[in-house]
Design a protein around this motif. Sequence first.
Motif, PDB file in Angstrom:
ATOM      1  N   ASN A  24       0.854  -1.188   0.000  1.00 11.39           N
ATOM      2  CA  ASN A  24       0.000   0.000   0.000  1.00 11.39           C
ATOM      3  C   ASN A  24       0.892   1.241   0.000  1.00 11.39           C
ATOM      4  O   ASN A  24       1.704   1.425   0.901  1.00 11.39           O
ATOM      5  N   LEU A  25       0.740   2.068  -1.035  1.00 15.27           N
ATOM      6  CA  LEU A  25       1.604   3.239  -1.165  1.00 15.27           C
ATOM      7  C   LEU A  25       0.908   4.293  -2.011  1.00 15.27           C
ATOM      8  O   LEU A  25       0.336   3.974  -3.054  1.00 15.27           O
ATOM      9  N   ASN A  26       0.945   5.528  -1.564  1.00 12.16           N
ATOM     10  CA  ASN A  26       0.446   6.664  -2.327  1.00 12.16           C
ATOM     11  C   ASN A  26       1.608   7.600  -2.644  1.00 12.16           C
ATOM     12  O   ASN A  26       2.461   7.852  -1.788  1.00 12.16           O
ATOM     13  N   ILE A  27       1.642   8.120  -3.869  1.00 16.63           N
ATOM     14  CA  ILE A  27       2.720   9.005  -4.303  1.00 16.63           C
ATOM     15  C   ILE A  27       2.110  10.268  -4.906  1.00 16.63           C
ATOM     16  O   ILE A  27       1.191  10.184  -5.731  1.00 16.63           O
ATOM     17  N   GLY A  28       2.629  11.434  -4.510  1.00 18.35           N
ATOM     18  CA  GLY A  28       2.143  12.707  -5.026  1.00 18.35           C
ATOM     19  C   GLY A  28       2.680  12.998  -6.419  1.00 18.35           C
ATOM     20  O   GLY A  28       3.689  12.425  -6.851  1.00 18.35           O
ATOM     21  N   GLU A  29       2.035  13.940  -7.108  1.00 16.42           N
ATOM     22  CA  GLU A  29       2.379  14.191  -8.510  1.00 16.42           C
ATOM     23  C   GLU A  29       3.741  14.852  -8.682  1.00 16.42           C
ATOM     24  O   GLU A  29       4.297  14.846  -9.789  1.00 16.42           O
ATOM     25  N   ASN A  30       4.307  15.423  -7.628  1.00 19.06           N
ATOM     26  CA  ASN A  30       5.637  16.041  -7.715  1.00 19.06           C
ATOM     27  C   ASN A  30       6.617  15.416  -6.722  1.00 19.06           C
ATOM     28  O   ASN A  30       7.619  16.029  -6.356  1.00 19.06           O
ATOM     29  N   ILE A  47      17.573  18.427 -12.841  1.00 16.19           N
ATOM     30  CA  ILE A  47      16.513  18.401 -13.854  1.00 16.19           C
ATOM     31  C   ILE A  47      15.154  18.231 -13.192  1.00 16.19           C
ATOM     32  O   ILE A  47      14.186  18.936 -13.502  1.00 16.19           O
ATOM     33  N   TRP A  48      15.082  17.295 -12.241  1.00 18.64           N
ATOM     34  CA  TRP A  48      13.807  17.040 -11.566  1.00 18.64           C
ATOM     35  C   TRP A  48      13.345  18.269 -10.780  1.00 18.64           C
ATOM     36  O   TRP A  48      12.160  18.596 -10.772  1.00 18.64           O
ATOM     37  N   GLU A  49      14.271  18.956 -10.132  1.00 25.98           N
ATOM     38  CA  GLU A  49      13.908  20.130  -9.338  1.00 25.98           C
ATOM     39  C   GLU A  49      13.371  21.266 -10.218  1.00 25.98           C
ATOM     40  O   GLU A  49      12.551  22.078  -9.772  1.00 25.98           O
ATOM     41  N   ASN A  50      13.812  21.311 -11.480  1.00 28.80           N
ATOM     42  CA  ASN A  50      13.359  22.358 -12.392  1.00 28.80           C
ATOM     43  C   ASN A  50      12.194  21.938 -13.277  1.00 28.80           C
ATOM     44  O   ASN A  50      11.562  22.783 -13.912  1.00 28.80           O
ATOM     45  N   ARG A  94       9.437  19.487 -12.249  1.00 26.67           N
ATOM     46  CA  ARG A  94       8.890  18.558 -11.256  1.00 26.67           C
ATOM     47  C   ARG A  94       7.877  17.589 -11.864  1.00 26.67           C
ATOM     48  O   ARG A  94       7.021  17.967 -12.655  1.00 26.67           O
ATOM     49  N   GLN A  95       8.002  16.336 -11.458  1.00 29.53           N
ATOM     50  CA  GLN A  95       7.080  15.282 -11.827  1.00 29.53           C
ATOM     51  C   GLN A  95       7.228  14.176 -10.784  1.00 29.53           C
ATOM     52  O   GLN A  95       8.169  14.197  -9.979  1.00 29.53           O
ATOM     53  N   ALA A  96       6.333  13.229 -10.794  1.00 28.42           N
ATOM     54  CA  ALA A  96       6.480  12.097  -9.887  1.00 28.42           C
ATOM     55  C   ALA A  96       7.662  11.243 -10.356  1.00 28.42           C
ATOM     56  O   ALA A  96       7.858  11.041 -11.549  1.00 28.42           O
ATOM     57  N   ALA A  97       8.443  10.764  -9.403  1.00 28.88           N
ATOM     58  CA  ALA A  97       9.576   9.900  -9.723  1.00 28.88           C
ATOM     59  C   ALA A  97       9.628   8.750  -8.723  1.00 28.88           C
ATOM     60  O   ALA A  97       9.429   8.949  -7.525  1.00 28.88           O
ATOM     61  N   MET A  98       9.892   7.563  -9.244  1.00 27.94           N
ATOM     62  CA  MET A  98       9.987   6.361  -8.418  1.00 27.94           C
ATOM     63  C   MET A  98      11.274   5.650  -8.817  1.00 27.94           C
ATOM     64  O   MET A  98      11.438   5.258  -9.977  1.00 27.94           O
TER      65      MET A  98
END
Length: 279
Positions: free
Chosen positions: A46-52, A201-204, A206-210
Motif C-alpha cells: 500500500n503506497l500513495n505518491i504525489g504528482e511532484n 533536472i527534476w527540481e526544475n 517537477r514530476q512524480a519519480a519512483m
Amino acid sequence: MSQYTSTSTTTQKSVNSEGLFLQIDNLFKSYKTGDGKEFSVLENINLNIGENEFISIIGHSGCGKSTLLKIVAGLEKQSAGMVRLEGKEIRKPGADRMMVFQHYGLLPWLTVRENIRLAVDEVLQNLSRPEKISLVNEHLAMVNLTAAADKYPDEISGGMKQRVGIARALAIRPKMLLMDEPFGALDALTRGKLQKQVLDIWENHRQAAMMITHDVDEAIYMSDRIVLMTNGPAATIGEILSVPFAHPRDRQELRETKEYYELRNYALNFLDRYFTQDE
C-alpha cells in the motif's frame, strides 16, 4: 519509532484518495512454480505518491523492488490489488510513465539525437517537425549532450549513455519517471555527477519519480521519502521514511547535518536487521 517514519503502511492506505497521483492498494504478486504451487513475491503493498514527489525504494535482492516498478510501468500485471494513476487503473504501458533502465536500452545503430527523436516521433505525433527538433535539442542541452548529439552509443561513455536514456524519457513529457537502479552500472565519480544532474533536472521540471536503488546515501540525497522493503519472498513495505531536507539540495551540506546521519543509520540498521534474518 523514528521521527522520520510514516506511522504505518496502513496510514498510506487510508489517506483520502482525492487528488492523489499514484495509488497502490493491497497489491499482491505471485508466480506459478513448475509444480503448480504459488510463489509469492509481493504481499499487501500500500503506497500513495504525489504528482511532484520523488520516492526511492530500497531492499535486499529478491524483495520484489523491480517487480513493483514494472507493475507501475504496466510491464507486469499484479495478481491482486489495484494500481491507479490519477484515478485510472494501470493495465498496460503508457507514455504517461517512462522507464529509465540501468543498462541504458539505447539502439546502437542510432545516434544520440536519433535515439531521443525516435521516442518523440512515436509519442508526440501531433507536433510539427520544427517543434520536434526544438524539443530534442532542448533535452540534449538539459543533460549536457549537445556536443555528442551525432555520436553513436558505442562512441560515448556509460554516464553519457545513461543521460541519453534520461533525456529520451523526459522528452516525451511523462507524468511519472520510473528508474530501475539508473546509476548502478556507473563508477562512483560518474554516479555522483549524474545523480546531481538528474536531481537538478527534476527540481526544475517537477514530476512524480519512483527510483529503485541499493544505495542509502543516494536515496537520502535524491528522495522525499524512502520505502524500505522487507525480505522476499512475500516481501512487503517495512517502513517509509520521510526525508527532512528541502529541495534544492547540496550533498556536502547534507552530510554536515546530524539529521543526515541519524536517517542514514536508521535505514542501514533496518536493512541490517533483515540481512541478519536472511542468514
